[in-house]
Design an enzyme around this catalytic site. Sequence first.
Site, mmCIF file in Angstrom:
data_model
loop_
_atom_site.group_PDB
_atom_site.id
_atom_site.type_symbol
_atom_site.label_atom_id
_atom_site.label_comp_id
_atom_site.label_asym_id
_atom_site.label_seq_id
_atom_site.Cartn_x
_atom_site.Cartn_y
_atom_site.Cartn_z
ATOM 1 N N ARG A 62 0.809 -1.225 0.000
ATOM 2 C CA ARG A 62 0.000 0.000 0.000
ATOM 3 C C ARG A 62 0.840 1.272 0.000
ATOM 4 O O ARG A 62 0.569 2.207 -0.763
ATOM 5 C CB ARG A 62 -0.933 0.032 1.230
ATOM 6 N N THR A 63 1.817 1.350 0.883
ATOM 7 C CA THR A 63 2.567 2.601 1.007
ATOM 8 C C THR A 63 3.318 2.881 -0.289
ATOM 9 O O THR A 63 3.306 4.002 -0.806
ATOM 10 C CB THR A 63 3.530 2.542 2.207
ATOM 11 N N LYS A 91 28.099 -3.475 -2.640
ATOM 12 C CA LYS A 91 29.547 -3.271 -2.875
ATOM 13 C C LYS A 91 30.185 -2.564 -1.687
ATOM 14 O O LYS A 91 31.330 -2.152 -1.749
ATOM 15 C CB LYS A 91 29.755 -2.403 -4.122
ATOM 16 N N ARG A 112 11.653 3.622 3.053
ATOM 17 C CA ARG A 112 11.218 2.659 4.079
ATOM 18 C C ARG A 112 12.361 1.711 4.370
ATOM 19 O O ARG A 112 12.997 1.196 3.443
ATOM 20 C CB ARG A 112 10.010 1.871 3.577
ATOM 21 N N HIS A 145 5.735 5.448 11.486
ATOM 22 C CA HIS A 145 5.159 5.365 10.136
ATOM 23 C C HIS A 145 4.261 6.603 9.972
ATOM 24 O O HIS A 145 3.034 6.512 9.985
ATOM 25 C CB HIS A 145 4.373 4.065 9.994
#
Length: 328
Positions: A62-63, A91, A112, A145
């Site tokens: 959803r986000t 790397k 996120r 959030h």
Amino acid sequence: MASSGLFHVVDTRQFDRPMLDRLCRLATHVRVLAKTKAGAQGLQALAPDRRAMLYFTQPSTRTFLSFNSACHILGMQTSEIRSPSISSEVKGETFEDSIRTFSSYADVIIMRTPEGGKAARAAELMDSIPRPVPVINAGSGPDQHPTQALLDIYTLERSFERRGGIDGKTIAMMGDLRRGRTVRSLSYLMKNYSQVRLRFVAPPGYEIRRDILDHLEVHGVAYQSTSRLEDVIGELDALYVTRLQSEYDDSDQPGKADYAAYSIGPEQLKNFPADAIVMHPLPRGPELDPAIDNDPRVMYWRQERNGMWMRVALLAAIFELDGSLNVN
Ligand code: ASP
């Protein structure tokens, strides 16, 4: 506002009531505008010169989709990295160098991470470089959030539109409150509303953490904690249900919870007030019985869509597009 003058979105403690009201007004404005072809074209003409980097190294449906759609509604271009395994982090590139690199190509970084605190670190870094861009926290581990909390506020305000909004309402949050970042972020916002009463319903060992309770006490937000939904269900205006956050299981684990007692289905709804609402940030687990999906009190599908409008509003506020939108 950060020292760089940028509008980062890192933690819900940064929002005051005028800003929350402004975002809700903006979300409604763009939602209505987008219903017509001319309105949708007008929105797309607002930010074709802006680019967003979506950096999501923790799963998201959803986000991610709602931010991606929100950017496109405003005519923005998007780039994405959805796994650290395909970035130069494999790397050995540092987190700071990766973020700084994103800022070379984008005008906003939406991120996120599975760990807490990373969005705050990225925002701090931006505040120290010559060409900084705003950072939006789209979920930082079990910690915060903020954009979910904004869409939850918008859903609550819309649901109680004819009942005086969020002020004066009794809102319960239920489930794994110890590790649920959505509940943490939403709880912080409650200080902005008057006479709200919070009820925290959690299995033993999964109670909301002390830092949130301290915040509520400092700001005079009334709350009660219980392990039994039946103690509070009849007095609620909203019940915010959450799933067990098992991805954060660790050695600190309080033991297995009897999560069945923290679910909602037709049986529990019998005692739920007729004008109250059920919310859930999704994805659902067994705590949310699909048998109630079409009950008029259920708001989780609307939350998804509200999330897209609220994220359009947030991007519009970050890029100061309100003027072009004629929102008062
Ligand atoms: N989707 C929400 C989050 O990212 C809720 C959840 O996963 O339980 O926190």
